[in-house]
Scaffold this motif. Sequence first.
Motif, PDB file in Angstrom:
ATOM      1  N   TYR A 104     -46.342  11.864 -66.407  1.00 44.83           N
ATOM      2  CA  TYR A 104     -47.399  12.352 -65.513  1.00 44.83           C
ATOM      3  C   TYR A 104     -48.251  11.196 -65.006  1.00 44.83           C
ATOM      4  O   TYR A 104     -48.607  11.141 -63.819  1.00 44.83           O
ATOM      5  N   ASN A 105     -48.593  10.292 -65.899  1.00 47.21           N
ATOM      6  CA  ASN A 105     -49.538   9.236 -65.550  1.00 47.21           C
ATOM      7  C   ASN A 105     -48.927   8.117 -64.707  1.00 47.21           C
ATOM      8  O   ASN A 105     -49.621   7.186 -64.314  1.00 47.21           O
ATOM      9  N   GLN A 145     -50.949  20.913 -68.066  1.00 48.76           N
ATOM     10  CA  GLN A 145     -50.742  19.573 -68.618  1.00 48.76           C
ATOM     11  C   GLN A 145     -51.016  18.498 -67.559  1.00 48.76           C
ATOM     12  O   GLN A 145     -51.691  17.497 -67.831  1.00 48.76           O
ATOM     13  N   CYS A 200     -54.021  15.571 -67.242  1.00 46.47           N
ATOM     14  CA  CYS A 200     -53.766  14.145 -67.017  1.00 46.47           C
ATOM     15  C   CYS A 200     -54.422  13.632 -65.735  1.00 46.47           C
ATOM     16  O   CYS A 200     -54.242  12.461 -65.371  1.00 46.47           O
ATOM     17  N   GLN A 239     -58.879  17.332 -64.001  1.00 50.63           N
ATOM     18  CA  GLN A 239     -59.023  16.900 -65.393  1.00 50.63           C
ATOM     19  C   GLN A 239     -60.259  17.529 -66.028  1.00 50.63           C
ATOM     20  O   GLN A 239     -60.217  17.986 -67.185  1.00 50.63           O
ATOM     21  N   PHE A 248     -52.496  15.308 -73.593  1.00 47.38           N
ATOM     22  CA  PHE A 248     -52.421  15.145 -72.134  1.00 47.38           C
ATOM     23  C   PHE A 248     -53.776  14.673 -71.620  1.00 47.38           C
ATOM     24  O   PHE A 248     -54.727  15.443 -71.509  1.00 47.38           O
ATOM     25  N   GLN A 249     -53.848  13.368 -71.338  1.00 49.59           N
ATOM     26  CA  GLN A 249     -55.080  12.735 -70.868  1.00 49.59           C
ATOM     27  C   GLN A 249     -54.741  11.723 -69.783  1.00 49.59           C
ATOM     28  O   GLN A 249     -53.634  11.173 -69.751  1.00 49.59           O
ATOM     29  N   PRO A 250     -55.697  11.438 -68.907  1.00 49.41           N
ATOM     30  CA  PRO A 250     -55.427  10.441 -67.865  1.00 49.41           C
ATOM     31  C   PRO A 250     -55.260   9.050 -68.469  1.00 49.41           C
ATOM     32  O   PRO A 250     -56.043   8.631 -69.318  1.00 49.41           O
ATOM     33  N   PRO A 268     -46.843  12.929 -71.106  1.00 49.81           N
ATOM     34  CA  PRO A 268     -48.041  12.277 -70.546  1.00 49.81           C
ATOM     35  C   PRO A 268     -47.740  10.949 -69.869  1.00 49.81           C
ATOM     36  O   PRO A 268     -48.321  10.636 -68.822  1.00 49.81           O
TER      37      PRO A 268
END
Length: 391
Positions: free
Chosen positions: A286-287, A307, A311, A366, A208-210, A283
């Motif tokens: 979310y993004n 999570q 993100c 984040q 889970f990352q931007p 992810p």
Amino acid sequence: MPTVSRQPSPHVILSVWGRFHAFDLARELHGLGALSTLMTSYPGFVAKRFGVQQSQIRSCPTGEVLTRIGHKMPRLGKLLALDLRGKQQFERSARRILASLSGNVFVGWSGSSLSLLRDAKARGMLTVLERCSTHIIEQTKTLLDEYATFGLAFADTPAATIQQELAEYEEADYIAVPSGFVVESFLRQGFSPQKLLLNPYGADTSLFQPAPKPHTAFRMIQVGGVTIRKGFRYVAEAFRLAAIPNSELWFVGGVSREAKDYFAKYPTPGITLHGHVPQTQLPQLYNQCDLACLGSVEEGLAYVLLQAAACGLPIVCTQSTGGCEVVADRECGIAVPPRDPAALAAAFCQLASDPAQRHSMGRAAQARAASHFSWPAYAARALAHYQTILR
């Protein structure tokens, strides 16, 4: 992340019915040199997928099979009490395994740990009970009241389950809980704060990352079962009250019968029901959104908020989600009282009309997730608790 000293050295045995966050804790404790064994009702290969060493997994799957049969055939499951029988079978199997293990800390998940807690204590182990939600008395009352509000029947928590949990609360040396919201529920039931170990959960910050994807609509997302407990009706009503131009609301998760009936009666342009989506695909969803929301009336600490924060999404949630741990006094989002569509709508409008604040909250969310809500940070806090108590 708290500094973890090596003296004294916890040697931890985990026991979990199902999975919850036990597999993540087991993996990280192994990396810290503190895991003895993970006992689970899941097949060993499932735990292995989460990075747990095969040699440290002891599977007791018979009870899990009984419970799943009950879920597939609900009338038979209720008639034969297969859920309760499955957990009892797991405890019997786990007790036999526990007798052959060495360790000085036993951690069991509520609802399936009573006899294990007693056996561990008899052997001089420190015992910790993991409780993922509010005190079971308060949880049951909240859900009974909530379903009654909408004229719906709540499948009461079986009396035997309540009695088991209450006995576990008393038997355990300590109870590990994920949020201040859960702490307060135990304090109201007369528990000493010294018995409660507060430790917010984590998220897989490598997954889970931007990675924002361009989109034109102002899009909100709620992840989790579309159920009465998750407050889908309040969130849907808030979306209609907010009436934000060119806006969308995505519900991602299994859709309950109550939700299907509700949306058939109140179809709303802009609301999309995505159904269940695998974790690995979350992810991407979310993004594609501008904020994450959760309108639950009762939670311990919803993983989905962590999570979404990881993100880079600002959070709008009720105070009953455990989300106050995440929003951090409005630094990363807005927490409002439960069952209040107007308050949710006001928060939606505030963030929709202020992109700078939205982006600032998202960046803070984040950063907070990376430093505070990763699984390594969670396990380090848990280990620090065990070490402090053992001293």
